[in-house]
Design an enzyme around this catalytic site. Structure first.
Site, PDB file in Angstrom:
ATOM      1  N   ASN A  10       0.814  -1.228   0.000  1.00  0.00           N
ATOM      2  CA  ASN A  10       0.000   0.000   0.000  1.00  0.00           C
ATOM      3  C   ASN A  10       0.843   1.273   0.000  1.00  0.00           C
ATOM      4  O   ASN A  10       0.638   2.157  -0.828  1.00  0.00           O
ATOM      5  CB  ASN A  10      -0.921  -0.007   1.223  1.00  0.00           C
ATOM      6  CG  ASN A  10      -2.089  -0.967   1.054  1.00  0.00           C
ATOM      7  OD1 ASN A  10      -2.471  -1.305  -0.070  1.00  0.00           O
ATOM      8  ND2 ASN A  10      -2.651  -1.415   2.159  1.00  0.00           N
ATOM      9  N   GLY A  12       4.275   1.604  -0.423  1.00  0.00           N
ATOM     10  CA  GLY A  12       5.294   1.626  -1.479  1.00  0.00           C
ATOM     11  C   GLY A  12       4.704   1.996  -2.826  1.00  0.00           C
ATOM     12  O   GLY A  12       5.241   2.853  -3.548  1.00  0.00           O
ATOM     13  N   ARG A  88       2.434   0.187  16.804  1.00  0.00           N
ATOM     14  CA  ARG A  88       3.500   0.027  15.808  1.00  0.00           C
ATOM     15  C   ARG A  88       4.632  -0.819  16.380  1.00  0.00           C
ATOM     16  O   ARG A  88       5.282  -1.593  15.671  1.00  0.00           O
ATOM     17  CB  ARG A  88       4.056   1.392  15.396  1.00  0.00           C
ATOM     18  CG  ARG A  88       3.070   2.306  14.690  1.00  0.00           C
ATOM     19  CD  ARG A  88       3.713   3.653  14.429  1.00  0.00           C
ATOM     20  NE  ARG A  88       2.854   4.611  13.770  1.00  0.00           N
ATOM     21  CZ  ARG A  88       2.012   5.435  14.405  1.00  0.00           C
ATOM     22  NH1 ARG A  88       1.906   5.397  15.705  1.00  0.00           N
ATOM     23  NH2 ARG A  88       1.280   6.296  13.716  1.00  0.00           N
ATOM     24  N   ASN A  95       9.452  -7.196  11.523  1.00  0.00           N
ATOM     25  CA  ASN A  95      10.036  -6.190  10.631  1.00  0.00           C
ATOM     26  C   ASN A  95      11.545  -5.992  10.798  1.00  0.00           C
ATOM     27  O   ASN A  95      12.238  -5.647   9.827  1.00  0.00           O
ATOM     28  CB  ASN A  95       9.286  -4.869  10.770  1.00  0.00           C
ATOM     29  CG  ASN A  95       7.908  -4.941  10.121  1.00  0.00           C
ATOM     30  OD1 ASN A  95       7.574  -5.945   9.491  1.00  0.00           O
ATOM     31  ND2 ASN A  95       7.105  -3.912  10.259  1.00  0.00           N
ATOM     32  N   VAL A 118      10.725   3.644   6.248  1.00  0.00           N
ATOM     33  CA  VAL A 118       9.295   3.828   6.499  1.00  0.00           C
ATOM     34  C   VAL A 118       8.742   2.716   7.406  1.00  0.00           C
ATOM     35  O   VAL A 118       7.873   2.960   8.247  1.00  0.00           O
ATOM     36  CB  VAL A 118       8.509   3.866   5.159  1.00  0.00           C
ATOM     37  CG1 VAL A 118       7.023   4.077   5.398  1.00  0.00           C
ATOM     38  CG2 VAL A 118       9.056   4.943   4.237  1.00  0.00           C
ATOM     39  N   SER A 119       9.273   1.507   7.261  1.00  0.00           N
ATOM     40  CA  SER A 119       8.747   0.351   8.003  1.00  0.00           C
ATOM     41  C   SER A 119       8.737   0.636   9.510  1.00  0.00           C
ATOM     42  O   SER A 119       9.648   1.276  10.043  1.00  0.00           O
ATOM     43  CB  SER A 119       9.610  -0.888   7.734  1.00  0.00           C
ATOM     44  OG  SER A 119       9.752  -1.079   6.347  1.00  0.00           O
ATOM     45  N   ASN A 120       7.722   0.126  10.170  1.00  0.00           N
ATOM     46  CA  ASN A 120       7.555   0.368  11.610  1.00  0.00           C
ATOM     47  C   ASN A 120       8.068  -0.778  12.479  1.00  0.00           C
ATOM     48  O   ASN A 120       8.131  -1.911  11.996  1.00  0.00           O
ATOM     49  CB  ASN A 120       6.056   0.558  11.903  1.00  0.00           C
ATOM     50  CG  ASN A 120       5.632   2.003  11.737  1.00  0.00           C
ATOM     51  OD1 ASN A 120       6.313   2.909  12.188  1.00  0.00           O
ATOM     52  ND2 ASN A 120       4.493   2.202  11.095  1.00  0.00           N
ATOM     53  N   ARG A 151      -0.885  15.421   9.527  1.00  0.00           N
ATOM     54  CA  ARG A 151      -2.131  15.122  10.261  1.00  0.00           C
ATOM     55  C   ARG A 151      -2.451  16.256  11.244  1.00  0.00           C
ATOM     56  O   ARG A 151      -3.602  16.661  11.381  1.00  0.00           O
ATOM     57  CB  ARG A 151      -1.984  13.789  10.998  1.00  0.00           C
ATOM     58  CG  ARG A 151      -1.993  12.616  10.031  1.00  0.00           C
ATOM     59  CD  ARG A 151      -1.832  11.286  10.736  1.00  0.00           C
ATOM     60  NE  ARG A 151      -1.937  10.201   9.776  1.00  0.00           N
ATOM     61  CZ  ARG A 151      -1.262   9.066   9.851  1.00  0.00           C
ATOM     62  NH1 ARG A 151      -0.446   8.833  10.866  1.00  0.00           N
ATOM     63  NH2 ARG A 151      -1.420   8.133   8.923  1.00  0.00           N
ATOM     64  N   HIS A 175       7.782   8.356  16.513  1.00  0.00           N
ATOM     65  CA  HIS A 175       6.600   8.129  15.666  1.00  0.00           C
ATOM     66  C   HIS A 175       5.758   7.007  16.299  1.00  0.00           C
ATOM     67  O   HIS A 175       5.644   5.912  15.760  1.00  0.00           O
ATOM     68  CB  HIS A 175       7.057   7.765  14.239  1.00  0.00           C
ATOM     69  CG  HIS A 175       5.931   7.498  13.289  1.00  0.00           C
ATOM     70  ND1 HIS A 175       4.965   8.436  12.986  1.00  0.00           N
ATOM     71  CD2 HIS A 175       5.613   6.393  12.572  1.00  0.00           C
ATOM     72  CE1 HIS A 175       4.116   7.915  12.121  1.00  0.00           C
ATOM     73  NE2 HIS A 175       4.476   6.672  11.858  1.00  0.00           N
TER      74      HIS A 175
END
Ligand SMILES: NC(=O)C1=CN([C@@H]2O[C@H](COP(=O)(O)OP(=O)(O)OC[C@H]3O[C@@H](n4cnc5c(N)ncnc54)[C@H](O)[C@@H]3O)[C@@H](O)[C@H]2O)C=CC1
Ligand SMILES: O=C([O-])CC(=O)C(=O)O
Length: 311
Positions: A10, A12, A88, A95, A118-120, A151, A175
Site C-alpha cells: 500500500n 510503497g 506500531r 520487521n 518507512v517500516s515500523n 495530520r 513516531h
C-alpha cells in the site's frame, strides 16, 4: 534520478505513484518478494502516464536487487503493517529481520544511496539500518514526522475551518501513539499563533487526535494508512533529489541535540541532496523538553529490544 522502493504494498505503490505523477524522479524501481506483485503495480502506474501526463519510467521486480543498481534514493516500506488494536511497536519482531536483510541487499548495488526508512516501528528501524550498515548519519532518514505534521495541520485546519495549506505546525519526537509531540505552542495560521483562534481545550484535542492519527485510520481501514504516508515519502524524496533544503521533521541520529544521544528520533532537519544536511536544535519550553525526554526514553527502550530480537 533513480528511486527504488522496496515493498510494493500500500505505502510503497502509493509513493511510486506520487513520485511518478509529480515527475520527481526519471526512474522508479518497485521491488517486492511476492512473485509478480511489483511488476503488476509498476505496469498499472505506468498506464496512468498518458492520462496524467508524466514520463517517469516505473519498473517492477521480484526480489532482483541488480535492477536497483545506482539508485540515488532507496525507500524501505517492506514489512508488515499493524492491524486494529495493535501498536506500531508490536511489529518489531517480524520487521527487524526484514529491514536488516533489505538494507544489506540495497547497499550491494547502490553503495552511495540515501535510505528513507518507512517500516515500523520506524524510529527503531532507522536506528537498526544505521547501526547494521555503518552508513554516515546523513544518509539514513526515517519518515514519520512529516506525516504526523500533515495530520496535525489537517486537524488544526478542521478546527479552524480554514485551508490546511494556510496552517503551519510540526510534530517532533518518536513516531508512536504515545511518543509524538505536536508542538501546539508554535503552530500558526498564516503566521498568527493558533492559540489566538482556538481554545486550550480544542488545541489539546487536536494534539490528542494527531497522536493517534495512525491508529484511528487503522481502526477504520483494517490496516494502516497509505495515501498520506505515500505522499509524505514523496515530499521527502523530492527535497533530497531536487536539493530543496526543506525543513522537515525526520527521524535522524542525534548526538547531543535536544539533550539526547545514540537514538534516531523525530527532530526538525534540513533535507537536501546530501540527505540530512542540518539538525535544527530549536528552543523548547520546560514542558516540551520533558515530553521529548520521555519520548526518547521510550524510543531507546524499543532499540534495546533489537538486541534480543536479532541475537
Ligand atoms: N513511517 C510511517 O509513517 C509509516 C509506516 N508504515 C509502515 O510501512 C510498512 C508497510 O506498510 P504497507 O505498505 O501498508 O504494508 P503492505 O503489507 O501493504 O506492504 C508491505 C509489502 O512489503 C513486502 N515485503 C515483505 N517482506 C519483504 C522483503 N523481505 N523484501 C521485499 N518486500 C517485502 C510485502 O510483500 C508487501 O507487499 C509497515 O511496516 C507499516 O507499519 C505505514 C504507514 C506510515
Ligand atoms: O499507523 C500505522 O501503523 C502506520 C503509520 O505509521 C502511520 O500511518 O502513521
Amino acid at each position: 534520478m533513480k528511486v527504488t522502493i522496496v515493498g510494493a504494498g500500500n505505502v510503497g505503490a502509493t509513493c511510486a505513484d506520487v513520485i511518478s505523477y509529480r515527475g520527481i524522479a526519471s526512474e522508479v524501481v518497485l521491488l517486492d518478494i511476492k512473485e509478480g506483485f511489483a511488476e503488476g503495480k509498476a505496469l498499472d502506474i505506468m498506464q496512468c502516464a498518458t492520462d496524467t501526463g508524466f514520463n517517469t519510467r516505473v519498473i517492477g521486480v521480484t526480489n532482483d536487487y541488480s535492477k536497483t543498481a545506482n539508485s540515488d534514493v532507496v525507500v524501505v516500506t517492506s514489512g508488515i503493517p499493524r492491524k486494529p488494536g495493535m501498536t506500531r511497536e508490536e511489529l518489531i519482531g517480524i520487521n527487524a529481520g526484514i529491514v536488516k536483510s533489505v538494507v544489506e541487499n540495497i547497499l550491494k548495488y547502490s553503495p552511495d544511496t540515501i535510505i528513507v526508512m518507512v517500516s515500523n516501528p520506524m524510529d527503531t528501524m532507522t536506528y537498526l539500518a544505521l547501526k547494521s550498515t555503518g552508513l554516515p548519519k546523513n544518509r539514513i532518514i526515517g519518515m514519520g514526522g512529516i506525516l504526523d505534521s500533515s495530520r496535525f495541520r489537517t486537524y488544526l485546519s478542521l478546527a479552524l475551518d480554514k485551508p490546511a495549506n494556510d496552517v503551519s505546525g510540526m510534530v517532533i519526537g518518536g513516531h508512536g501513539d504515545t511518543t509524538m509531540i505536536p508542538l501546539t505552542r508554535l503552530a500558526s495560521y498564516n503566521g498568527i499563533p493558533v492559540s489566538q483562534f482556538l481554545s486550550e481545550e480544542v488545541l489539546q484535542k487536536v494534539a490528542a487526535d494527531t497522536m493517534v492519527g495512525g491508529a484511528t485510520l487503522t481502526g477504520l481501514l483494517g490496516t494502516s494508512a497509505w495515501y498520506a504516508p505515500g505522499a509524505s515519502v514523496a515530499f521527502l524524496v523530492d527535497s533530497i533529489l531536487n536539493d530543496q533544503k526543506r525543513m522537515i521533521a525526520c527521524s535522524v541520529y542525534v548526538e547531543g541535540e535536544y539533550g539526547q544521544s545514540d537514538i534516531c528520533i523525530g527532530v526538525p532537519c534540513i533535507i537536501g541532496k546530501n540527505g540530512v544536511e542540518e539538525i535544527l536544535d530549536i528552543q523548547l519550553n520546560d514542558k516540551e523538553k520533558a515530553l521529548f525526554a520521555k519520548s526518547a526514553d521510550a524510543v531507546r527502550a524499543m532499540n534495546d529490544a533489537l538486541k534480543t530480537i536479532l541475537a
